[in-house]
Enzyme design. Structure first.
Site, PDB file in Angstrom:
ATOM      1  N   MET A   1       9.725   0.484   1.470  1.00 53.17           N
ATOM      2  CA  MET A   1       8.807  -0.412   2.168  1.00 53.17           C
ATOM      3  C   MET A   1       8.943  -0.308   3.677  1.00 53.17           C
ATOM      4  O   MET A   1       7.963  -0.315   4.391  1.00 53.17           O
ATOM      5  CB  MET A   1       9.071  -1.861   1.737  1.00 53.17           C
ATOM      6  CG  MET A   1       8.391  -2.218   0.453  1.00 53.17           C
ATOM      7  SD  MET A   1       6.604  -2.141   0.589  1.00 53.17           S
ATOM      8  CE  MET A   1       6.304  -3.387   1.817  1.00 53.17           C
ATOM      9  N   VAL A   4      14.766  -3.083   8.112  1.00 50.30           N
ATOM     10  CA  VAL A   4      15.089  -4.443   8.535  1.00 50.30           C
ATOM     11  C   VAL A   4      16.031  -4.357   9.725  1.00 50.30           C
ATOM     12  O   VAL A   4      17.054  -3.676   9.678  1.00 50.30           O
ATOM     13  CB  VAL A   4      15.749  -5.257   7.397  1.00 50.30           C
ATOM     14  CG1 VAL A   4      16.090  -6.661   7.888  1.00 50.30           C
ATOM     15  CG2 VAL A   4      14.825  -5.333   6.189  1.00 50.30           C
ATOM     16  N   LYS A  19      11.719  -7.570   9.330  1.00 49.91           N
ATOM     17  CA  LYS A  19      11.370  -6.538   8.354  1.00 49.91           C
ATOM     18  C   LYS A  19      10.092  -5.859   8.819  1.00 49.91           C
ATOM     19  O   LYS A  19       9.044  -6.508   8.948  1.00 49.91           O
ATOM     20  CB  LYS A  19      11.164  -7.158   6.970  1.00 49.91           C
ATOM     21  CG  LYS A  19      10.831  -6.146   5.882  1.00 49.91           C
ATOM     22  CD  LYS A  19      10.730  -6.844   4.521  1.00 49.91           C
ATOM     23  CE  LYS A  19      10.425  -5.860   3.407  1.00 49.91           C
ATOM     24  NZ  LYS A  19      10.343  -6.532   2.088  1.00 49.91           N
ATOM     25  N   ASP A 112      12.448  -8.657  -9.646  1.00 43.99           N
ATOM     26  CA  ASP A 112      13.379  -7.627  -9.161  1.00 43.99           C
ATOM     27  C   ASP A 112      14.725  -8.260  -8.810  1.00 43.99           C
ATOM     28  O   ASP A 112      15.306  -7.964  -7.772  1.00 43.99           O
ATOM     29  CB  ASP A 112      12.792  -6.900  -7.959  1.00 43.99           C
ATOM     30  CG  ASP A 112      13.488  -5.563  -7.686  1.00 43.99           C
ATOM     31  OD1 ASP A 112      14.112  -5.019  -8.629  1.00 43.99           O
ATOM     32  OD2 ASP A 112      13.415  -5.064  -6.550  1.00 43.99           O
TER      33      ASP A 112
END
Length: 224
Positions: A1, A4, A19, A112
Site C-alpha cells: 500500500m 509509514v 501513512k 486481517d
C-alpha cells in the site's frame, strides 16, 4: 500500500505517524477510493485499543493518513523473543477482543487480524490497519467499504483477501467473511501468543489452506 513515516505535527506540537499511499497505487482510482474509505472506517471507530486517525488529505499528488504515533512494538516483534507470560496474554487478549467487539458492533469486519497488526504500547494493545475492513450491508457508515490488497507475503490479491495463516475457512475458499471470521483469526492469534508457534503451518499456500480446513474438520469431529 505504501510507507509509514514518523513525523511532527507543528500545529499541535505532537509526534504522529503518516501513512503515505504509494505512487503506483495512487494512480489507480479504485484503490485510491479504498484508501479514503479506510480512513472513514477508522475515524468511526473511536476506541482506546484502536489506533486513532487524526486526519486524511491530498497534497502534491500524495495521498496520506495522519494517525496516532504508537511507541512500542508489534505482537509479531514481541513473539520473536518467544511466547508471552500468561498475565500478559490475558491482558492483551482482553483488549484486542474489546477492540474487535467495538468494530463488530459498528458493522465492521477487520479481515486481517494478525500479530503485525497489533501494537503493544505502555498503555496496552492497539489494533491497527483496517485496510481490508468490510462494512456489513445493513450497518450505517458514510461510505460502503471494500477490500484493499495487503502487502503480506502470502496474500493472493484479487482472490484471497487477508493473511493466509490467520484466515478462516470461508476466507480461504473465497466466500463472504463476517465477524465470525475475525473470531477465528483471533483464536489463531491467541494460540500463537500462548505457545509461540503458528496455528497453521505449511511449505506452500496450498498446504496452509489444507491445514486450516483439516483443523476445522477435526474440531467438528471432536465436538460431535
Amino acid at each position: 500500500m505504501g510507507l509509514v513515516y514518523r513525523a511532527r505535527d507543528s500545529r499541535l506540537n505532537r509526534t504522529v505517524a503518516i501513512k503515505v499511499l504509494s505512487h503506483q497505487v495512487s494512480n489507480a482510482s479504485e484503490l485510491k477510493q479504498r484508501f479514503e474509505r479506510e480512513a472513514q472506517t477508522v475515524a468511526a471507530l473511536n476506541h482506546p485499543y484502536i489506533c486513532t486517525l487524526y486526519d486524511v488529505g491530498h497534497d502534491a499528488d500524495i495521498d496520506y493518513l495522519v494517525m496516532e504515533y504508537l511507541d512500542g512494538e508489534t505482537v509479531a516483534q514481541r513473539l520473536e523473543r518467544g511466547r508471552m507470560p500468561v498475565d500478559q496474554v490475558l491482558k492483551y487478549a482482553i483488549q484486542i477482543a474489546d477492540a474487535l467487539d467495538k468494530a463488530h458492533r459498528q458493522g465492521v469486519t477487520h479481515r486481517d487480524l494478525k500479530p503485525s497488526n497489533i501494537m503493544i504500547t505502555k498503555s496496552g494493545a492497539k489494533l491497527l490497519d483496517f485496510g481490508l475492513a468490510k462494512l456489513r450491508q445493513d450497518a450505517q457508515a458514510p461510505t460502503a467499504l471494500s477490500a484493499l490488497p495487503t502487502n503480506a507475503a502470502m496474500t493472493a490479491q484479487g482472490t484471497i483477501l487477508g493473511t493466509l495463516q490467520y484466515m478462516s475457512p470461508e476466507q480461504v475458499e473465497g466466500l463472504e467473511a463476517d465477524a465470525r471470521s475475525d473470531i477465528f483469526a483471533f483464536g489463531a492469534l491467541l494460540y500463537e501468543i500462548v505457545t509461540g508457534r503458528k496455528t497453521f503451518v505449511g511449505k506452500s499456500q496450498a498446504s496452509i489452506i489444507a491445514a486450516i480446513l483439516a483443523g476445522v474438520v477435526l474440531l467438528l469431529v471432536n465436538t460431535f
